[in-house]
Design a protein around this motif. Structure first.
Motif, short mmCIF file in Angstrom:
data_model
loop_
_atom_site.label_atom_id
_atom_site.label_comp_id
_atom_site.label_asym_id
_atom_site.label_seq_id
_atom_site.Cartn_x
_atom_site.Cartn_y
_atom_site.Cartn_z
N HIS A 1 0.63 3.70 -2.76
CA HIS A 1 0.09 5.16 -2.51
C HIS A 1 1.15 6.34 -3.41
O HIS A 1 0.55 7.40 -3.96
CB HIS A 1 0.14 5.33 -1.11
CG HIS A 1 -0.54 6.66 -0.74
ND1 HIS A 1 -1.84 7.21 -0.82
CD2 HIS A 1 0.40 7.89 -0.43
CE1 HIS A 1 -2.02 8.36 -0.46
NE2 HIS A 1 -0.68 8.88 -0.11
N PRO B 1 -7.41 8.42 -7.91
CA PRO B 1 -8.00 8.51 -6.51
C PRO B 1 -7.67 7.00 -5.80
O PRO B 1 -7.79 5.94 -6.03
CB PRO B 1 -9.67 8.41 -6.90
CG PRO B 1 -9.44 9.02 -8.29
CD PRO B 1 -8.23 8.42 -8.93
N LYS B 2 -7.45 7.28 -4.42
CA LYS B 2 -7.18 6.27 -3.44
C LYS B 2 -8.03 5.18 -3.50
O LYS B 2 -7.81 4.13 -3.57
CB LYS B 2 -7.04 6.86 -2.08
CG LYS B 2 -6.42 5.77 -1.04
CD LYS B 2 -6.08 6.46 0.32
CE LYS B 2 -5.62 5.44 1.26
NZ LYS B 2 -4.83 6.02 2.59
N GLN B 3 -9.40 5.49 -3.60
CA GLN B 3 -10.50 4.71 -3.41
C GLN B 3 -10.38 3.41 -4.69
O GLN B 3 -10.96 2.43 -4.43
CB GLN B 3 -11.96 5.36 -3.16
CG GLN B 3 -12.26 6.06 -4.17
CD GLN B 3 -11.94 7.54 -4.03
OE1 GLN B 3 -11.03 7.90 -3.36
NE2 GLN B 3 -12.52 8.45 -4.98
N LEU B 4 -9.75 3.93 -5.84
CA LEU B 4 -9.84 3.11 -7.01
C LEU B 4 -8.64 2.02 -6.63
O LEU B 4 -8.79 0.97 -7.21
CB LEU B 4 -9.49 3.88 -8.23
CG LEU B 4 -10.78 4.73 -8.62
CD1 LEU B 4 -10.35 5.41 -9.95
CD2 LEU B 4 -11.92 3.95 -8.97
N ASP B 5 -7.77 2.59 -6.14
CA ASP B 5 -6.58 1.68 -5.93
C ASP B 5 -7.00 0.39 -4.72
O ASP B 5 -6.83 -0.55 -4.80
CB ASP B 5 -5.40 2.39 -5.36
CG ASP B 5 -3.97 1.28 -4.78
OD1 ASP B 5 -3.85 0.63 -5.69
OD2 ASP B 5 -3.56 1.74 -3.95
N LEU B 6 -7.71 1.01 -3.66
CA LEU B 6 -8.00 0.18 -2.49
C LEU B 6 -9.34 -0.46 -2.91
O LEU B 6 -10.46 0.04 -2.64
CB LEU B 6 -8.19 0.97 -1.34
CG LEU B 6 -6.57 1.31 -0.75
CD1 LEU B 6 -6.87 2.30 0.43
CD2 LEU B 6 -5.50 0.54 -0.78
N ASP B 7 -9.31 -1.45 -3.73
CA ASP B 7 -10.64 -2.12 -4.09
C ASP B 7 -11.22 -3.24 -3.50
O ASP B 7 -12.16 -3.94 -3.97
CB ASP B 7 -10.44 -2.41 -5.63
CG ASP B 7 -9.34 -3.73 -5.78
OD1 ASP B 7 -8.63 -3.81 -4.80
OD2 ASP B 7 -8.84 -3.62 -6.83
N GLY B 8 -10.42 -3.55 -2.17
CA GLY B 8 -10.97 -5.13 -1.47
C GLY B 8 -10.45 -6.26 -1.98
O GLY B 8 -11.04 -7.24 -1.42
N HIS C 1 0.73 -1.24 0.01
CA HIS C 1 -0.07 0.06 0.06
C HIS C 1 1.04 1.04 0.12
O HIS C 1 0.44 2.13 -0.76
CB HIS C 1 -0.95 0.14 1.01
CG HIS C 1 -2.03 -0.70 1.16
ND1 HIS C 1 -2.94 -1.28 2.24
CD2 HIS C 1 -2.72 -1.55 0.30
CE1 HIS C 1 -3.72 -2.00 1.62
NE2 HIS C 1 -3.60 -2.29 0.33
#
Length: 146
Positions: A20, A30-37, A16
């Motif tokens: 980042h 956008p960070k939320q696109l990288d952190l996809d679950g 991460h």
């Protein structure tokens, strides 16, 4: 350079940190696109140099035959020195060892030729992430000897 594969929370945290820097800060994704679950069910590779973080990528098993290689990131100061090759080869080798036959990747369009050198073939244009056109590519591991 040390190459580590695994699923530990510590390795994911290192991945991460690299992602980042590369995706969120440098590429304005956008960070939320990288952190996809998908990180918790992925195998991650992290490359370090004397303890310093260098590069990362992950492999998510989609089904018994197919996996998705993603989030390939090399810190700026290490680019151009063959580090990405270490990361990609580590994941392709691991994929073969766990019986995967097809590896898919969504790559930046400008990297098409680079991934073709590993045996990936262009499939189609996919989404635009930030300002980056991504393309779907696939590699067959069945006939490849790595």
């Amino acid at each position: 350079m040390d190459v580590t594969l695994g699923t530990s929370p510590e390795l994911i945290a290192q991945a991460h940190a690299i992602r980042h820097q590369v995706f969120v800060i440098e590429q304005s994704i956008p960070k939320q696109l990288d952190l996809d679950g998908f990180d918790e069910r992925a195998v991650h590779v992290v490359v370090t140099d004397g303890g310093a973080l260098v590069a990362t990528a992950r492999l998510v098993k989609r089904n018994p035959r197919c996996g998705v290689m993603a989030r390939i990131a090399v810190l700026k100061q290490y680019r151009g020195s063959g580090i990405a090759k270490l990361v990609i080869n580590a994941l392709l080798s691991h994929a073969g060892k766990i019986g995967l036959e097809i590896i898919e990747i969504h790559a930046h369009a400008y990297l098409q030729g680079y991934y073709e050198s590993y045996g990936f073939k262009y499939i189609k244009d996919v989404e635009i992430v930030g300002e980056h056109q991504l393309i779907e590519m696939q590699c067959s591991l069945k006939s490849e000897v790595r």
